[in-house]
Design a protein around this motif. Structure first.
Motif, PDB file in Angstrom:
ATOM      1  N   SER B  13       0.809  -1.218   0.000  1.00  0.00           N
ATOM      2  CA  SER B  13       0.000   0.000   0.000  1.00  0.00           C
ATOM      3  C   SER B  13       0.846   1.274   0.000  1.00  0.00           C
ATOM      4  CB  SER B  13      -0.906   0.008   1.238  1.00  0.00           C
ATOM      5  OG  SER B  13      -0.111  -0.094   2.405  1.00  0.00           O
ATOM      6  N   VAL B  14       2.156   1.143   0.216  1.00  0.00           N
ATOM      7  CA  VAL B  14       3.024   2.323   0.286  1.00  0.00           C
ATOM      8  C   VAL B  14       3.724   2.516  -1.065  1.00  0.00           C
ATOM      9  CG1 VAL B  14       5.015   3.358   1.456  1.00  0.00           C
ATOM     10  CG2 VAL B  14       3.414   1.952   2.749  1.00  0.00           C
ATOM     11  N   LEU B  15       3.610   3.697  -1.618  1.00  0.00           N
ATOM     12  CA  LEU B  15       4.258   3.990  -2.896  1.00  0.00           C
ATOM     13  C   LEU B  15       5.765   4.030  -2.695  1.00  0.00           C
ATOM     14  CD1 LEU B  15       3.679   4.965  -5.905  1.00  0.00           C
ATOM     15  CD2 LEU B  15       4.203   7.236  -5.024  1.00  0.00           C
ATOM     16  N   ASP B  16       6.491   3.288  -3.529  1.00  0.00           N
ATOM     17  CA  ASP B  16       7.942   3.249  -3.409  1.00  0.00           C
ATOM     18  C   ASP B  16       8.554   4.106  -4.519  1.00  0.00           C
ATOM     19  OD1 ASP B  16      10.584   2.732  -3.306  1.00  0.00           O
ATOM     20  OD2 ASP B  16      10.406   0.549  -3.299  1.00  0.00           O
ATOM     21  N   ALA B  68      13.763  -2.761  10.180  1.00  0.00           N
ATOM     22  CA  ALA B  68      12.567  -2.414   9.412  1.00  0.00           C
ATOM     23  C   ALA B  68      11.767  -1.345  10.140  1.00  0.00           C
ATOM     24  CB  ALA B  68      11.704  -3.650   9.201  1.00  0.00           C
ATOM     25  N   ASN B  69      11.184  -0.464   9.369  1.00  0.00           N
ATOM     26  CA  ASN B  69      10.212   0.483   9.902  1.00  0.00           C
ATOM     27  C   ASN B  69       8.843  -0.178   9.753  1.00  0.00           C
ATOM     28  OD1 ASN B  69       8.249   2.397  10.162  1.00  0.00           O
ATOM     29  ND2 ASN B  69       9.226   3.922   8.843  1.00  0.00           N
ATOM     30  N   VAL B  70       8.346  -0.759  10.832  1.00  0.00           N
ATOM     31  CA  VAL B  70       7.163  -1.613  10.721  1.00  0.00           C
ATOM     32  C   VAL B  70       5.888  -0.857  10.356  1.00  0.00           C
ATOM     33  CG1 VAL B  70       8.003  -3.542  12.102  1.00  0.00           C
ATOM     34  CG2 VAL B  70       6.912  -1.603  13.241  1.00  0.00           C
ATOM     35  N   ASN B  71       5.929   0.465  10.397  1.00  0.00           N
ATOM     36  CA  ASN B  71       4.775   1.233   9.928  1.00  0.00           C
ATOM     37  C   ASN B  71       4.637   1.148   8.414  1.00  0.00           C
ATOM     38  OD1 ASN B  71       3.984   2.331  12.469  1.00  0.00           O
ATOM     39  ND2 ASN B  71       5.830   3.596  12.362  1.00  0.00           N
ATOM     40  N   MET B  72       5.768   1.137   7.727  1.00  0.00           N
ATOM     41  CA  MET B  72       5.735   1.200   6.268  1.00  0.00           C
ATOM     42  C   MET B  72       6.287  -0.041   5.593  1.00  0.00           C
ATOM     43  SD  MET B  72       7.074   5.086   5.886  1.00  0.00           S
ATOM     44  CE  MET B  72       7.087   5.089   4.105  1.00  0.00           C
ATOM     45  N   GLU B  73       7.010  -0.840   6.352  1.00  0.00           N
ATOM     46  CA  GLU B  73       7.720  -1.956   5.720  1.00  0.00           C
ATOM     47  C   GLU B  73       7.313  -3.297   6.331  1.00  0.00           C
ATOM     48  OE1 GLU B  73      11.939   0.273   4.655  1.00  0.00           O
ATOM     49  OE2 GLU B  73      11.628  -0.485   6.679  1.00  0.00           O
ATOM     50  N   THR B  74       7.463  -4.331   5.538  1.00  0.00           N
ATOM     51  CA  THR B  74       7.306  -5.692   6.052  1.00  0.00           C
ATOM     52  C   THR B  74       8.641  -6.400   5.896  1.00  0.00           C
ATOM     53  OG1 THR B  74       6.600  -6.466   3.885  1.00  0.00           O
ATOM     54  CG2 THR B  74       4.873  -5.931   5.461  1.00  0.00           C
TER      55      THR B  74
END
Lengths: 87, 87
Positions: B13-16, B68-74
């Motif tokens: 869901s996060v634009l890379d 990892a930034n668990v808000n934006m990353e898995t």
């Protein structure tokens, strides 16, 4: 269709400041049992190609020209054949 | 000793922006056959642990707290048991 899993890392002779920072942070977090840290980039490309040889040549060129800085980095990749993605 | 191969990616869901930049560059290089690009980070940690369960718990915590930034990353990881590295 082929999926290319591409790993780009610094050459062993090049000091990686990000990996060093992670090592320092782990020490500060009392993870003294971590022996080594390697930090790299990972890419997954899905591409259409007539066969594995053609896909491999294309991925090689894309890595050399775009994804890796061949002066400081090395890359390796694995190709997997996947079925067409349904639209 | 265990080797952990860790993959950290943006959540779908996060634009890379880096992946988008690579797609644009590939189009400019006439690689119209590339369907999708995923860009992530790759880590390799070598750590001492008494068993796989202990290693897994430690790597989980290291990912959550540091890699990892668990808000934006898995993230996902694979553990491989390796023999002691000779000094």
């Amino acid at each position: 269709m082929f999926k290319a899993s591409i790993y780009v890392n610094y050459k062993p002779s090049v000091l990686d400041p990000k990996a060093e920072a992670i090592k320092t942070a782990l020490k500060r977090m009392d993870y003294d049992n971590v022996e080594s840290v390697l930090f790299g980039k990972y890419f997954e490309l899905v591409l259409a190609a007539k066969d594995e040889q053609a896909a491999s040549a294309q991925v090689d060129h894309i890595c050399d020209a775009l994804l890796a800085n061949v002066n400081m980095e090395t890359y390796r990749f694995e190709l997997t054949e996947i079925s067409e993605v349904k639209a």
